[in-house]
Design a protein around this motif. Structure first.
Motif, PDB file in Angstrom:
ATOM      1  N   PHE A 132       0.844  -1.195   0.000  1.00 39.21           N
ATOM      2  CA  PHE A 132       0.000   0.000   0.000  1.00 39.21           C
ATOM      3  C   PHE A 132       0.878   1.242   0.000  1.00 39.21           C
ATOM      4  CE2 PHE A 132      -2.304   3.484   1.839  1.00 39.21           C
ATOM      5  CZ  PHE A 132      -3.576   3.375   1.319  1.00 39.21           C
ATOM      6  N   LEU A 133       1.899   1.237   0.833  1.00 42.08           N
ATOM      7  CA  LEU A 133       2.780   2.395   0.947  1.00 42.08           C
ATOM      8  C   LEU A 133       3.666   2.564  -0.287  1.00 42.08           C
ATOM      9  CD1 LEU A 133       3.678   1.812   4.660  1.00 42.08           C
ATOM     10  CD2 LEU A 133       2.773   3.962   3.801  1.00 42.08           C
ATOM     11  N   LEU A 134       4.085   1.461  -0.886  1.00 43.11           N
ATOM     12  CA  LEU A 134       5.016   1.523  -2.005  1.00 43.11           C
ATOM     13  C   LEU A 134       4.340   1.843  -3.330  1.00 43.11           C
ATOM     14  CD1 LEU A 134       7.312  -1.533  -1.185  1.00 43.11           C
ATOM     15  CD2 LEU A 134       7.874   0.893  -0.941  1.00 43.11           C
ATOM     16  N   GLY A 135       3.051   1.530  -3.467  1.00 39.23           N
ATOM     17  CA  GLY A 135       2.372   1.729  -4.736  1.00 39.23           C
ATOM     18  C   GLY A 135       2.591   0.571  -5.691  1.00 39.23           C
ATOM     19  N   THR A 136       2.056   0.696  -6.894  1.00 38.69           N
ATOM     20  CA  THR A 136       2.000  -0.450  -7.804  1.00 38.69           C
ATOM     21  C   THR A 136       3.373  -0.913  -8.289  1.00 38.69           C
ATOM     22  OG1 THR A 136       1.551   1.097  -9.617  1.00 38.69           O
ATOM     23  CG2 THR A 136      -0.336   0.025  -8.598  1.00 38.69           C
ATOM     24  N   ASP A 137       4.217  -0.012  -8.744  1.00 42.95           N
ATOM     25  CA  ASP A 137       5.485  -0.438  -9.351  1.00 42.95           C
ATOM     26  C   ASP A 137       6.401  -1.107  -8.330  1.00 42.95           C
ATOM     27  OD1 ASP A 137       4.599   0.535 -11.748  1.00 42.95           O
ATOM     28  OD2 ASP A 137       5.716   2.424 -11.626  1.00 42.95           O
ATOM     29  N   ARG A 138       6.723  -0.390  -7.275  1.00 45.33           N
ATOM     30  CA  ARG A 138       7.624  -0.947  -6.259  1.00 45.33           C
ATOM     31  C   ARG A 138       6.947  -2.062  -5.471  1.00 45.33           C
ATOM     32  NH1 ARG A 138       9.291   3.889  -2.724  1.00 45.33           N
ATOM     33  NH2 ARG A 138      10.613   2.318  -1.710  1.00 45.33           N
ATOM     34  N   GLY A 139       5.647  -1.919  -5.239  1.00 40.98           N
ATOM     35  CA  GLY A 139       4.925  -2.959  -4.516  1.00 40.98           C
ATOM     36  C   GLY A 139       4.879  -4.270  -5.279  1.00 40.98           C
ATOM     37  N   MET A 140       4.686  -4.179  -6.594  1.00 42.62           N
ATOM     38  CA  MET A 140       4.666  -5.379  -7.423  1.00 42.62           C
ATOM     39  C   MET A 140       6.019  -6.080  -7.392  1.00 42.62           C
ATOM     40  SD  MET A 140       1.990  -6.485  -9.293  1.00 42.62           S
ATOM     41  CE  MET A 140       1.169  -5.150 -10.157  1.00 42.62           C
ATOM     42  N   LYS A 141       7.105  -5.315  -7.440  1.00 41.01           N
ATOM     43  CA  LYS A 141       8.441  -5.903  -7.391  1.00 41.01           C
ATOM     44  C   LYS A 141       8.686  -6.594  -6.052  1.00 41.01           C
ATOM     45  CE  LYS A 141      10.506  -2.608 -10.641  1.00 41.01           C
ATOM     46  NZ  LYS A 141      11.475  -1.480 -10.796  1.00 41.01           N
TER      47      LYS A 141
END
Length: 390
Positions: A350-359
């Motif tokens: 949630f905090l990282l968002g889609t790009d970093r969270g997906m990684k």
């Protein structure tokens, strides 16, 4: 005619397909062979829910693997359990799972209770002697520190001073009695609290000889808060209990916003877990169809919040700023085999968002789904086979 059993939890919903006419409810009662009863609105109580009885002969159903439910409160939230088992096996499991949850809160994880290890670790913050902890808690803290590092600090179990300062949970529950109403912390207060945070300053020292304890050292003023992984950890331990036990062919356990599925249903159909719509929490954006053992955890800005002067302050705090996270994400659901990971990663993503969270999700080999502020859905490729959009 069919009914649907809906467990109300913020973040996910579990559906069961039931049998015929709905039966009554009461203490220690059998459910039908077809499924589960409607638990909506039951926040607590030691209740077995009788649902859709194909027959009312209790004695005849005692040894059959029927769906049996138990609703109670544990770890500050509602726990709703449904197992497919005989009456004796279900009764034994419910008693043991309740004892497990009580022990986990009172003896390990609570920062409020002076009987818990976390309370003692916090009380010893700044001490040169540190605080001895069990192997289980030491292993849990090591996993949390690893997630802190991999997430670039987005997941942080040392935000105790910050969460106490905001006290969002208390205001969201309507428990605050301050006549002046909610007041966001000042910049100076936030700065002071942030100085006491940072998992990179937690030190874990393994024993040098047999018989010694692992010790945890915190800087003075630092306070651990394991709320972001506690429920997921509880579900993992319940899952281990189910794997080691006998007599339960299938189960689904809901603890707050985290859900565990185990085994299967007698009719061979999959477990259905709904992902709540952040814009209308009475509905779902889609359903996960799962088989076997899985942990599903959801974090969202709609779960617990307070409004003041037209601004909504939610409970997911950004360790970098001290404020509730500002994000294009409204909700994150993580699908994993391990409850601690699903719980912790839902917050981190949630905090990282889609790009970093997906990684990050890919690093841990879990699946993730984001519901964005514009209503769109972004998910990992591996989530797609499980998800059906509504």
């Amino acid at each position: 005619m069919k009914f649907f059993f809906r467990v109300i939890v913020i973040g996910a919903t579990v559906f069961f397909c039931c049998g015929c006419a709905m039966g009554g409810s009461g203490s220690r009662e059998n459910a039908s062979a077809g499924g589960a009863g409607d638990l909506e609105g039951q926040a607590s109580g030691h209740t077995w829910q009788n649902a859709a009885g194909m027959q009312n002969d209790t004695a005849a159903g005692q040894d059959r693997e029927t769906a049996r439910q138990y609703v109670d409160t544990a770890m500050g939230t509602v726990i709703q359990q449904t197992v497919y088992a005989s009456e004796d096996a279900a009764s034994d499991f419910f008693e043991r799972s309740k004892a497990l949850l009580t022990g986990l809160e009172q003896e390990e994880l609570s920062w409020r209770l002076d009987t818990s290890q976390v309370w003692r670790v916090n009380a010893a913050a700044g001490s040169e002697e540190g605080c001895g902890v069990s192997e289980e808690l030491a292993a849990l803290l090591q996993e949390c520190l690893e997630l802190y590092g991999r997430s670039g600090g987005a997941f942080d179990i040392t935000l105790g001073p910050l969460t106490r300062l905001w006290d969002i949970d208390k205001w969201a529950a309507g428990g605050a009695d301050d006549e002046e109403g909610f007041r966001p912390p000042s910049a100076e207060e936030l700065e002071d609290a942030l100085r006491l945070c940072g998992s990179d300053r937690v030190r874990i020292v393994s024993p040098s000889s047999e018989g010694e304890e692992t010790k945890i050292f915190l800087p003075e003023g630092m306070q651990l808060d394991l709320g972001a992984v506690g429920k997921g950890l509880a579900l993992s331990r319940i899952g281990s209990m189910l794997e080691e036990g006998e007599g339960i062919s299938g189960a689904v356990i809901s603890l707050g916003g985290s859900i565990l599925t185990f085994g299967g249903k007698p009719d061979g159909s999959s477990w259905k877990v709904g992902i709540v719509n952040p814009f209308d929490t009475s509905s779902n954006v889609g359903i996960l169809s799962l088989e076997g053992q899985w942990c599903v955890s959801t974090s969202g800005d709609y779960e617990r919040y307070v409004e003041a002067d037209g601004v909504r302050y939610h409970h997911i705090l950004d360790p970098a700023t001290g404020y509730p996270a500002v994000s294009k994400v409204r909700g994150v659901t993580v699908l994993a085999k391990d409850g601690l990971l699903s719980d912790g990663l839902s917050t981190a993503c949630f905090l990282l968002g889609t790009d970093r969270g997906m990684k990050l999700a890919e690093e841990y080999d879990v699946e993730v789904l984001f519901v964005m502020s514009d209503g769109s859905i972004v998910m990992s490729e591996g989530m797609e086979p499980y998800f059906t959009k509504l």
